[in-house]
Design a protein around this motif. Structure first.
Motif, PDB file in Angstrom:
ATOM      1  N   THR A  87      -5.844  -3.519  -2.359  1.00 31.78           N
ATOM      2  CA  THR A  87      -5.000  -3.297  -3.529  1.00 31.78           C
ATOM      3  C   THR A  87      -3.634  -3.913  -3.326  1.00 31.78           C
ATOM      4  OG1 THR A  87      -6.012  -1.128  -3.469  1.00 31.78           O
ATOM      5  CG2 THR A  87      -4.403  -1.508  -5.186  1.00 31.78           C
ATOM      6  N   GLY A  88      -3.047  -3.637  -2.159  1.00 34.48           N
ATOM      7  CA  GLY A  88      -1.699  -4.123  -1.887  1.00 34.48           C
ATOM      8  C   GLY A  88      -1.622  -5.624  -1.954  1.00 34.48           C
ATOM      9  N   THR A  89      -2.545  -6.291  -1.299  1.00 37.39           N
ATOM     10  CA  THR A  89      -2.448  -7.741  -1.235  1.00 37.39           C
ATOM     11  C   THR A  89      -2.703  -8.366  -2.608  1.00 37.39           C
ATOM     12  OG1 THR A  89      -2.991  -9.614   0.170  1.00 37.39           O
ATOM     13  CG2 THR A  89      -4.812  -8.310  -0.508  1.00 37.39           C
ATOM     14  N   LEU A  90      -3.595  -7.756  -3.391  1.00 34.14           N
ATOM     15  CA  LEU A  90      -3.835  -8.292  -4.729  1.00 34.14           C
ATOM     16  C   LEU A  90      -2.628  -8.104  -5.630  1.00 34.14           C
ATOM     17  CD1 LEU A  90      -7.557  -7.340  -5.415  1.00 34.14           C
ATOM     18  CD2 LEU A  90      -6.597  -9.555  -4.783  1.00 34.14           C
ATOM     19  N   ILE A  91      -2.033  -6.892  -5.573  1.00 33.99           N
ATOM     20  CA  ILE A  91      -0.846  -6.662  -6.395  1.00 33.99           C
ATOM     21  C   ILE A  91       0.292  -7.557  -5.926  1.00 33.99           C
ATOM     22  CG2 ILE A  91       0.873  -4.961  -7.101  1.00 33.99           C
ATOM     23  CD1 ILE A  91      -1.249  -2.832  -6.957  1.00 33.99           C
ATOM     24  N   SER A 148       6.320  -1.712  -6.889  1.00 37.05           N
ATOM     25  CA  SER A 148       5.396  -1.394  -7.971  1.00 37.05           C
ATOM     26  C   SER A 148       4.052  -0.993  -7.397  1.00 37.05           C
ATOM     27  CB  SER A 148       5.204  -2.573  -8.915  1.00 37.05           C
ATOM     28  OG  SER A 148       6.151  -3.565  -8.723  1.00 37.05           O
ATOM     29  N   ALA A 149       3.611  -1.699  -6.337  1.00 35.18           N
ATOM     30  CA  ALA A 149       2.306  -1.391  -5.763  1.00 35.18           C
ATOM     31  C   ALA A 149       2.234   0.063  -5.313  1.00 35.18           C
ATOM     32  CB  ALA A 149       2.023  -2.324  -4.588  1.00 35.18           C
ATOM     33  N   ILE A 150       3.275   0.531  -4.611  1.00 36.78           N
ATOM     34  CA  ILE A 150       3.253   1.907  -4.114  1.00 36.78           C
ATOM     35  C   ILE A 150       3.368   2.895  -5.262  1.00 36.78           C
ATOM     36  CG2 ILE A 150       4.459   3.586  -2.670  1.00 36.78           C
ATOM     37  CD1 ILE A 150       5.365   1.166  -0.969  1.00 36.78           C
ATOM     38  N   VAL A 202      -1.122  -0.335   1.358  1.00 39.49           N
ATOM     39  CA  VAL A 202      -0.639  -0.940   0.119  1.00 39.49           C
ATOM     40  C   VAL A 202       0.693  -1.635   0.382  1.00 39.49           C
ATOM     41  CG1 VAL A 202       0.248  -0.434  -2.178  1.00 39.49           C
ATOM     42  CG2 VAL A 202      -1.796   0.713  -1.372  1.00 39.49           C
ATOM     43  N   TYR A 203       1.545  -0.967   1.143  1.00 40.63           N
ATOM     44  CA  TYR A 203       2.894  -1.487   1.407  1.00 40.63           C
ATOM     45  C   TYR A 203       2.835  -2.821   2.169  1.00 40.63           C
ATOM     46  CZ  TYR A 203       7.746  -1.467   3.221  1.00 40.63           C
ATOM     47  OH  TYR A 203       9.022  -1.795   3.563  1.00 40.63           O
TER      48      TYR A 203
END
Lengths: 337, 502, 152
Positions: free
Chosen positions: B29-33, B43-45, B67-68
C-alpha cells in the motif's frame, strides 16, 4: 490556429453549461416534512478545517464513523478536509455553501483566530450544534526543575517574569500561550513580561527536556507518558477538578493550589448560520446519541478526553463567555484586534 | 538481557505468518500510494488509520510502519520519471534521477533508487536495533541554537548546487526564502504577506512549490518538444541492468549516507529532507568528478535515496523511545499509535516490548519485500515514458493538480501551483536554478524560527548561537564549505587564465 | 541603457524587492520578543537588492547554450499560452463540473490539441484514466475529489 479557436469555442460552451448545472445542483436544502422534522436528504458532510491526522480530523472521523456504524444516521457521513488559515478556510467554505448537510468540527481556535484578526468569521456566524468533549491544559517542567508546584513557579515569575521561558506548539495569542497567560494572570504575574516560544514538530517537548525552555504548556494527554517515565513533572492542570485516571489523578489543578482560573479545550460541532430550528434539533439528538455510545466512550478514553455534552443553547452561552473572557486577556496583551 | 529477550519477542511478532502478511500489505500500500505524484507518507498513513480500528496493535503498527517507509521508498518514482517530487525527501533525487531518465536510462535510475533505498533502510534498521534506546538522548540534545546551525549548514549547500552563475543561485535562494516567510509567523502570530487571504495564512505548501517549479516547468519544455519522440524510441528504457562499475560507484555513497542519514533522521525536525540534501552535497563535495552531478550521476541518485530511507528509520528513534514526533508525518504516525491505545514514549520498550521490537524487526522484512516487489515492477513503471508526448503532458498536468488538490482541497492552491509553474519556466529560460529556491524554502523557514526561538530564550543575546561545541562545529563547517569552493574556483580560473595567456 | 538580459532582470528584481520591503515595514509589531517578525524579511529584501545590483554588473554574458534555450518561437508561445488557459479552465471547472467530467474533458482536448491523433485511444484514455483515479481516491483512499454535477 484553427484548432485553437475551436477549442476556445468549446470551452465557452462547456462553461455556460456548467454554470447552469451548478445552480441547479445547489438547491438541496433538505426536507422539512409535514410535522416540521428536518431530515437529511443527501449525505452529511463533516468538514475538518485542517489537514489529515490532526485533532479536528480525528474527532470528525471518529464521530462520522460511529454515526454510520451504529446507524445513528441513515445517510452516509463523509469527512472533508479543508485546511488553511488555522481553520478560516474551512469556516468560509461552510459559510459560503450554507447547506445544513455541511457541518464542521471546531475548538477554541474558533475564538482565538477571529480575536487575533486572522478571520472575519466568528462563532456568531455559525450555529453551535453540540459540544462533545473537553480537554484540559497542563503545565510541565523538567523533572529536575526547581519548582514543585505552580505557586513556586509563579512566585519566581512575579519577581521577574522574563526569567522563565514558556514553550508551546501554537503561536502567541492562541491556545498554548493563552491558557498559560490566563492562569498566570489569576496568580498575579505580569503577563506582559512572559517569554513565550512557539515550537512545532515535537520541538516544544524537546526544548523542555534539554533545558532550552523551562515550562511546557500543552494538553494533559501529551504529558502522561513522559510523567510515567519520570522525565517531566506536571505542576498544574487547568481543569475544575482533578481528572480521572491512574496518572491523571495525580496532577494537581491550578484551582486547588489557590489560583482561581480554569481553561477548557472544548470540541464540538457547528452548522452554517440561520439553520432551521428542526435541523438543529435533529443534529442535537444525533450528537447526543453518539456521545452516549460505548464506542465514543472508548475513543474518549484513548485520547484522554472528558465528556462534555452541551446542546445548542448551552453551547451558545458558553461560547459567549469564553469569547468575552479571552478577548479581555488578548486586549490586555495588546494582541486583540 | 531484557533487550535481547525483547528483540526475540519482536522477531516472533515480525516473523509470524500474521506479521509477514501485514508487513506485506503495509509496504505494498505504502509504495503504491507513494508512487502517485503528490501523495506522500502523510496521506498514506492518514488513509490507513481507519483500517486499523480493532486490529491487534502489533500487527497494525507493523503494517503502518510499512506504509510509512514504503511510501518513502515509492516516492522516488515520480521524481525520477516525471521530475514531479511528491514529498520533500525526494526532491534531491530528481536532480540526477530525471536527467538519467531523459537519457533513456529510466530503468537503471529506478533500480539504483530501489537498491540504495534498500541498503539505507536495512543498515539503518540495524542501527535502530542496536542503539534505539541509547540514541534517545541524542534526539533531544539539539536545542534552537543547534538547529539554527544545522539549517545554516544545509543552506550553504546552495553554493554547490549551482552550475552556472553563483549570483543567480543566490537570488533563487533568496526568493525561495522570501516565499517561506509568507503566512502566520509562529513566534508572534503576525500575518506576513498574506494580504488577509486565509488560504495563505498557513504558508505556501511545499508540494505547490515542488510540483510547480519542477513538474509544471518541465511540462512547458515538453510542450515545446512535443513532437520530439526520441525518448520513447531510444533503446530499452526499462532495462535495469547495472554493471559492476555502477555498483562500485554506488558503494561509497550508500555506506556513508546510511549512517549520516540515520543520524540526521534521529533529530526531530531535521528528517528525510535535510538528510537527502546533505547526503547529496557531501557526495558531490567529495566526488572525484563533481561536474557529473546534476547531469545524471549514479552517485547523485544513490546518495539522497540512501539518506532519505535511512532517515526514515532514524525518525523512529524519537517517536518510539521518547514519544516525540519529529515531523508532520511522524505526528500522524503517533496518531495511529494512539488509536490502537499504544502510547509511544520512554516506557514503550518495557511496557510493550513486542510492539517496540516488533516494529523494528519487521523493517528487515519490509525492506526486503520492497526490493523484491519494486525491481520486477520497474520495467512496467518505466513504460510510462513510452506514452506519446501529448498524452503524457496532459496526464502529468492532471497528476500535479490532483496531488495538490488532495492535500489542500482548495482551487486557490491550484492557481498558486500554476503561478509557480510559470515562475519555474521563466527561471529555466533565464538560467536561474530551481534547486536553491526549494532548498531555501524548506530550510529557511525552519532556520528563521530556530534563530528567533534561541534569541527569545536568551533575552536577545546573540552569544547563545555560539555557546555550544555542536553549534560551533556546525557553523565552522558551513563557513568552510561556503568559502572553499569559491577559493577553489578562483584558483582554477586563475590557472585557466594563465594557461590561455601562455 | 539596459543592454543585457541580466540588467533587465536585475531591475525587475529590485522592484520586486522594494515592494517586498515596503510590506515588511508595514508588518504589525509584537512587543514581547527580542527579534520581531520583520527582521528576517527585511534582511532578505536588502539581500535581494544587493544581489540584483551584483547581477546588473555581472559581466559574464550568457553562454550560447543559454541564449539558445531562451529562444521560443512565437507560435510555441501561443501553444503554451493555450495550455495555460486550458489549465485555468480546468481549475475553474473542477469544483463545478466535478473531477470526472473536468478531467475527461481536459485530458481529451489537451492531448488532441497537442497533436495526439489517435482519437479512439484518446477517448478511451480520457474516460478510463479519470474513472480509475476517481475510484481510487474516493473509495479506496477516502480522499474526496469534487463530485460536481454527476450523481457519483
Amino acid at each position: 490556429m484553427k484548432k485553437l479557436w475551436m477549442l476556445a469555442a468549446l470551452l465557452l460552451l462547456v462553461l455556460t453549461a456548467a454554470c447552469g448545472g451548478g445552480e441547479q445542483s445547489s438547491s438541496g436544502d433538505g426536507e422539512s416534512s409535514e410535522d416540521g422534522n428536518w431530515q437529511p436528504d443527501k449525505n452529511i458532510e463533516i468538514v475538518a478545517p485542517s489537514g489529515a491526522g490532526g485533532g479536528w480530523d480525528t474527532t470528525a472521523r471518529s464521530v462520522g464513523k460511529i454515526m454510520e456504524d451504529e446507524e445513528i444516521v441513515e445517510q452516509s457521513v463523509g469527512v472533508v478536509n479543508k485546511p488553511g488559515g488555522g481553520g478560516a478556510v474551512g469556516w468560509s467554505y461552510i459559510n459560503s455553501t450554507n447547506d445544513p448537510h455541511n457541518i464542521f468540527v471546531s475548538s477554541p481556535p474558533l475564538i482565538f483566530v477571529p480575536l487575533n484578526g486572522q478571520s472575519d468569521l466568528t462563532y456568531e456566524d455559525f450555529t453551535p450544534l453540540s459540544n462533545m468533549i473537553a480537554d484540559y491544559g497542563a503545565f510541565a517542567v523538567a523533572k529536575d526543575a526547581k519548582w514543585d508546584n505552580l505557586n513556586e513557579l509563579f512566585e519566581d515569575m512575579k519577581e521577574d517574569p522574563s526569567s522563565v521561558t514558556v514553550v508551546g506548539a501554537s503561536s502567541p495569542g492562541s491556545m498554548d500561550h493563552m491558557q498559560f497567560v490566563k492562569i498566570a494572570k489569576a496568580a498575579g504575574v505580569d503577563i506582559k513580561g512572559i517569554k513565550y516560544v512557539s515550537a512545532q514538530d515535537g520541538g516544544a517537548l524537546t526544548q523542555v527536556l534539554n533545558g532550552s525552555a523551562d515550562v511546557y504548556s500543552t494538553g494533559v494527554a501529551e504529558t502522561i507518558e513522559q510523567v510515567r517515565a519520570d522525565k517531566i513533572k506536571v505542576l498544574g492542570v487547568t481543569s475544575e477538578e482533578r481528572l480521572d485516571g491512574e496518572v491523571l489523578s495525580q496532577f494537581p489543578t491550578a484551582k486547588e493550589q489557590g489560583i482561581d482560573a480554569t481553561f477548557v479545550n472544548w470540541r464540538g460541532f457547528f452548522g452554517p448560520k440561520d439553520m432551521d430550528e428542526s435541523a438543529v434539533t435533529y443534529y442535537e439528538e444525533k450528537f447526543k446519541a453518539v456521545s452516549e455510545t460505548e464506542e465514543f466512550a472508548n475513543i474518549r478514553d484513548q485520547y484522554g478526553w472528558d465528556e462534555m455534552y452541551m446542546d445548542s443553547e448551552e453551547y451558545q452561552k458558553f461560547l459567549k463567555e469564553q469569547t468575552d473572557e479571552l478577548g479581555t486577556l488578548l486586549e490586555e496583551l495588546g494582541l486583540g484586534q | 538481557m531484557g533487550a535481547l529477550d525483547g528483540l526475540m519477542q519482536g522477531f516472533q511478532v515480525a516473523f509470524s505468518l500474521q506479521g509477514i502478511l501485514f508487513v506485506l500489505i503495509g509496504v505494498v500500500t505504502g509504495t503504491l500510494i507513494g508512487m502517485m505524484p503528490g501523495l506522500g507518507p502523510i496521506s498514506a498513513i492518514a488513509i490507513m488509520i481507519p483500517v486499523t480500528y480493532g486490529m491487534n496493535p502489533s500487527s497494525a503498527l507493523v503494517m503502518m510502519a510499512g506504509v510509512y517507509y514504503g511510501a518513502v521508498f515509492g516516492g522516488s518514482t515520480s521524481s525520477i520519471l516525471l521530475n514531479a517530487p511528491g514529498i520533500s525527501g525526494t526532491v534531491a533525487t530528481s536532480f540526477d534521477g530525471y536527467p538519467m531518465a531523459q537519457r533513456g536510462e529510466a530503468g537503471k535510475a529506478l533500480a539504483i533508487a530501489a537498491i540504495s533505498s534498500f541498503v539505507g533502510g536495512t543498515v539503518s534498521v540495524v542501527l535502530l536495533m542496536l542503539f534505539a534506546p541509547a540514541l534517545a538522548q541524542v534526539a533531544v540534545s539539539f536545542g534552537p541554537p543547534q538547529y539554527f546551525a544545522l539549517m545554516f549548514l544545509g543552506l550553504t549547500a546552495i553554493s554547490s548546487l549551482s552550475e552556472g552563475s553563483t549570483v543567480k543561485a543566490l537570488i533563487s535562494a533568496t526568493v525561495g526564502f522570501m516565499v517561506a516567510t509568507i503566512g502566520i509567523d509562529a513566534q508572534t502570530g503576525t500575518n506576513r504577506f498574506t494580504f488577509n487571504n486565509p488560504n495563505l495564512m498557513e504558508g505556501v505548501d511545499f508540494l505547490v512549490i515542488a510540483l510547480g517549479l519542477f513538474a509544471l516547468a518541465e511540462v512547458c519544455f515538453l510542450v515545446k518538444n512535443r513532437k520530439d519522440q526520441s525518448l520513447s524510441k531510444q533503446g530499452d528504457i526499462g532495462n535495469l541492468r547495472l554493471s559492476k562499475q555502477d555498483f562500485k560507484e554506488m558503494k561509497g555513497p550508500m555506506t556513508r549516507q546510511s549512517f549520516l542519514g540515520f543520524v540526521l533522521g534521529v533529530l526531530p525536525g531535521a528528517g528525510a529532507t535535510i538528510a537527502s540534501f546533505i547526503g547529496y552535497i557531501t557526495e558531490k563535495r567529495i566526488a572525484k568528478k563533481p561536474e557529473e552531478f546534476g547531469k545524471g550521476s549514479i552517485k547523485g541518485v544513490a546518495a539522497p535515496e540512501t539518506a532519505n530511507n535511512a532517515a526514515t528509520s532514524g525518525a523512529f528513534v524519537p517517536l518510539l523511545s521518547l514519544g516525540i514526533p519529529g515531523s508532520g508525518t511522524t505526528a500522524v504516525m503517533l496518531g495511529a499509535f494512539l488509536v490502537l491505545d499504544i502510547q509511544p514514549g520512554p516506557l514503550l520498550v518495557t511496557d510493550r516490548p513486542e510492539v517496540f521490537w516488533g516494529i523494528i524487526a519487521s523493517m528487515y522484512i519490509g525492506n526486503v519485500f520492497l526490493l523484491i516487489l519494486n525491481l520486477p515492477l520497474i520495467p512496467y513503471i518505466a513504460k510510462i515514458l513510452k506514452i506519446s508526448r501529448p498524452m503524457l503532458i496532459s496526464l502529468v498536468i492532471i497528476f500535479s493538480l490532483i496531488g495538490v488538490y488532495s492535500i489542500s482541497f482548495s482551487t486557490f492552491d491550484l492557481y498558486l501551483l500554476l503561478l509557480f509553474g510559470l515562475l519555474g519556466y521563466l527561471m529555466r529560460l533565464f538560467s536561474f536554478p530551481a534547486a536553491p529556491f526549494i532548498l531555501a524554502f524548506i530550510l529557511g523557514g525552519m532556520m528563521e524560527q530556530a534563530f528567533r526561538q534561541a534569541l527569545t530564550a536568551s533575552g536577545g543575546s546573540l552569544m547563545v548561537l555560539i555557546e555550544d561545541p555542536v553549534s560551533i562545529a556546525l557553523l565552522s563547517i558551513s563557513v568552510l564549505s561556503f568559502i572553499v569552493p569559491i577559493i577553489r574556483n578562483r584558483v582554477r580560473q586563475r590557472a585557466d587564465h594563465e594557461g590561455t595567456e601562455q | 541603457m539596459l543592454k543585457t538580459m541580466n540588467q533587465k532582470i536585475s531591475i525587475f528584481l529590485i522592484l520586486f524587492a522594494s515592494g517586498y520591503l515596503y510590506l515588511t515595514y508595514n508588518l504589525k509589531e509584537y512587543p514581547y520578543v527580542p527579534v520581531d517578525s520583520d527582521l528576517v524579511p527585511k534582511l532578505l529584501g536588502y539581500l535581494l537588492i544587493g544581489l540584483a545590483v551584483l547581477l546588473f554588473f555581472d559581466k559574464s554574458s550568457e553562454t550560447e547554450e543559454e541564449k539558445e534555450k531562451r529562444k521560443v518561437p512565437g507560435k510555441e508561445l501561443l501553444v503554451l499560452l493555450a495550455v495555460g488557459v486550458m489549465i485555468l479552465a480546468y481549475i475553474f471547472l473542477l469544483e463545478i463540473l466535478g473531477f470526472l467530467l473536468a478531467t475527461a474533458l481536459f485530458v481529451f482536448f489537451c492531448s488532441w490539441f497537442l497533436g495526439y491523433e489517435k482519437w479512439k485511444s484518446n477517448l478511451l484514455v480520457s474516460l478510463i484514466f479519470p474513472s480509475v483515479l476517481y475510484y481510487l481516491f474516493n473509495y479506496l483512499l477516502q480522499i474526496r475529489l469534487p463530485q460536481g454535477i454527476l450523481p457519483f
